[in-house]
Design a protein around this motif. Structure first.
Motif, PDB file in Angstrom:
ATOM      1  N   SER A   1       4.599  -3.569  -5.482  1.00 28.49           N
ATOM      2  CA  SER A   1       3.234  -3.055  -5.418  1.00 28.49           C
ATOM      3  C   SER A   1       2.860  -2.328  -6.702  1.00 28.49           C
ATOM      4  O   SER A   1       1.753  -2.509  -7.224  1.00 28.49           O
ATOM      5  CB  SER A   1       3.086  -2.102  -4.231  1.00 28.49           C
ATOM      6  OG  SER A   1       1.875  -1.418  -4.262  1.00 28.49           O
ATOM      7  N   VAL A   2       3.759  -1.534  -7.223  1.00 26.37           N
ATOM      8  CA  VAL A   2       3.504  -0.829  -8.478  1.00 26.37           C
ATOM      9  C   VAL A   2       3.332  -1.825  -9.619  1.00 26.37           C
ATOM     10  O   VAL A   2       2.439  -1.675 -10.461  1.00 26.37           O
ATOM     11  CB  VAL A   2       4.649   0.174  -8.778  1.00 26.37           C
ATOM     12  CG1 VAL A   2       4.577   0.690 -10.197  1.00 26.37           C
ATOM     13  CG2 VAL A   2       4.605   1.327  -7.790  1.00 26.37           C
ATOM     14  N   LEU A   3       4.157  -2.869  -9.639  1.00 21.89           N
ATOM     15  CA  LEU A   3       4.026  -3.895 -10.675  1.00 21.89           C
ATOM     16  C   LEU A   3       2.653  -4.561 -10.601  1.00 21.89           C
ATOM     17  O   LEU A   3       2.028  -4.828 -11.623  1.00 21.89           O
ATOM     18  CB  LEU A   3       5.116  -4.959 -10.523  1.00 21.89           C
ATOM     19  CG  LEU A   3       6.520  -4.584 -10.958  1.00 21.89           C
ATOM     20  CD1 LEU A   3       7.485  -5.716 -10.625  1.00 21.89           C
ATOM     21  CD2 LEU A   3       6.569  -4.256 -12.432  1.00 21.89           C
ATOM     22  N   LEU A   4       2.196  -4.840  -9.399  1.00 18.47           N
ATOM     23  CA  LEU A   4       0.920  -5.552  -9.244  1.00 18.47           C
ATOM     24  C   LEU A   4      -0.287  -4.671  -9.500  1.00 18.47           C
ATOM     25  O   LEU A   4      -1.305  -5.128 -10.007  1.00 18.47           O
ATOM     26  CB  LEU A   4       0.822  -6.159  -7.855  1.00 18.47           C
ATOM     27  CG  LEU A   4       1.729  -7.356  -7.601  1.00 18.47           C
ATOM     28  CD1 LEU A   4       1.720  -7.737  -6.138  1.00 18.47           C
ATOM     29  CD2 LEU A   4       1.318  -8.529  -8.468  1.00 18.47           C
ATOM     30  N   THR A   5      -0.232  -3.404  -9.102  1.00 22.77           N
ATOM     31  CA  THR A   5      -1.416  -2.554  -9.216  1.00 22.77           C
ATOM     32  C   THR A   5      -1.485  -1.786 -10.526  1.00 22.77           C
ATOM     33  O   THR A   5      -2.584  -1.558 -11.041  1.00 22.77           O
ATOM     34  CB  THR A   5      -1.487  -1.554  -8.045  1.00 22.77           C
ATOM     35  OG1 THR A   5      -0.288  -0.804  -7.995  1.00 22.77           O
ATOM     36  CG2 THR A   5      -1.721  -2.274  -6.740  1.00 22.77           C
TER      37      THR A   5
ATOM     38  N   ILE B   1      -2.064  -3.847  -0.487  1.00 18.39           N
ATOM     39  CA  ILE B   1      -1.581  -4.121   0.869  1.00 18.39           C
ATOM     40  C   ILE B   1      -0.060  -3.981   0.933  1.00 18.39           C
ATOM     41  O   ILE B   1       0.483  -3.414   1.882  1.00 18.39           O
ATOM     42  CB  ILE B   1      -2.021  -5.530   1.327  1.00 18.39           C
ATOM     43  CG1 ILE B   1      -3.543  -5.604   1.442  1.00 18.39           C
ATOM     44  CG2 ILE B   1      -1.389  -5.896   2.655  1.00 18.39           C
ATOM     45  CD1 ILE B   1      -4.073  -7.013   1.629  1.00 18.39           C
ATOM     46  N   LEU B   2       0.623  -4.479  -0.090  1.00 12.42           N
ATOM     47  CA  LEU B   2       2.077  -4.367  -0.147  1.00 12.42           C
ATOM     48  C   LEU B   2       2.510  -2.904  -0.232  1.00 12.42           C
ATOM     49  O   LEU B   2       3.506  -2.506   0.382  1.00 12.42           O
ATOM     50  CB  LEU B   2       2.595  -5.150  -1.345  1.00 12.42           C
ATOM     51  CG  LEU B   2       4.039  -5.573  -1.362  1.00 12.42           C
ATOM     52  CD1 LEU B   2       4.360  -6.442  -0.161  1.00 12.42           C
ATOM     53  CD2 LEU B   2       4.346  -6.323  -2.638  1.00 12.42           C
ATOM     54  N   GLY B   3       1.749  -2.094  -0.959  1.00 11.48           N
ATOM     55  CA  GLY B   3       2.055  -0.662  -1.042  1.00 11.48           C
ATOM     56  C   GLY B   3       1.913   0.031   0.300  1.00 11.48           C
ATOM     57  O   GLY B   3       2.759   0.844   0.681  1.00 11.48           O
ATOM     58  N   ALA B   4       0.858  -0.306   1.040  1.00  9.06           N
ATOM     59  CA  ALA B   4       0.673   0.288   2.371  1.00  9.06           C
ATOM     60  C   ALA B   4       1.803  -0.127   3.306  1.00  9.06           C
ATOM     61  O   ALA B   4       2.363   0.703   4.044  1.00  9.06           O
ATOM     62  CB  ALA B   4      -0.676  -0.135   2.943  1.00  9.06           C
ATOM     63  N   GLY B   5       2.179  -1.410   3.259  1.00  6.85           N
ATOM     64  CA  GLY B   5       3.287  -1.875   4.097  1.00  6.85           C
ATOM     65  C   GLY B   5       4.604  -1.227   3.727  1.00  6.85           C
ATOM     66  O   GLY B   5       5.415  -0.900   4.599  1.00  6.85           O
TER      67      GLY B   5
END
Length: 188
Positions: A180-184, A123-127
């Motif tokens: 987002s990259v860190l999380l995914t 979701i953070l990546g899309a935002g």
């Protein structure tokens, strides 16, 4: 290691979301000086336009017409993209908070907490992509507007620059993308 990575991503996401919110709410996306003497300094934003008199520091702001009125495409598109990016970043931040190990919500099921962190990353990546597109869209349109004046040999003494709100939107979007990259990608 996983807990430290989640906390790092949370801190970065929180700071970046605040940057996105500030960029959306503030009114200095495009800066120009109306003359070569720089008597006044004008900031245009998504919601209003402010002029500051450089001699006495008096600042006056004019609100744009109603949100339903006709506006330039760059303002409408940037508003839409930035508001959507703010909402998605806020949703991702709330989901990420629930997925942190230090929160007692679903403490007995770490697999669900990990999936919540992955979901927050997506979701953070899309935002972040929407925020970056909105910020860059506005910046490119400012550049094209300036280039059109120069190409038609129209010099009105106007100098356009990207305002700090535009840079703040780009920085917030980039920070959200890194979180987002860190999380995914890095949470394994």
């Amino acid at each position: 290691m996983s807990a430290a990575l989640k906390m790092t991503a949370f801190g970065l996401a929180l700071l970046s979301t605040l940057f996105l919110l500030l960029a959306t709410c503030t009114d200095c996306w495009m800066v120009n000086a109306d003359d070569s003497l720089e008597v006044s300094h004008k900031c245009r934003g998504l919601w209003r336009e402010c002029v500051t008199n450089m001699q006495d520091g008096v600042r006056t702001c004019d609100q744009y017409d109603s949100i339903l009125a006709d506006h330039p495409v760059k303002i409408v598109v940037t508003r839409t993209l930035m508001i959507t990016a703010d909402l998605l970043a806020g949703l991702a931040l709330a989901t990420l908070v629930l997925g942190l190990n230090c929160i007692k919500f679903l403490k007995e099921d770490p697999c669900v907490k990990l999936k919540m962190c992955y979901g927050a990353g997506v979701i953070l990546g899309a935002g972040s992509i929407l925020g970056l597109v909105g910020s860059v869209w506005y910046a490119v349109d400012v550049y094209v507007e300036r280039a059109m004046l120069v190409s038609h040999n129209i010099f009105l003494g106007v100098h356009y620059d990207f305002g700090w709100s535009c840079w703040l939107g780009m920085a917030g979007s980039t920070g959200c993308f890194v979180a987002s990259v860190l999380l995914t990608c890095c949470l394994y």
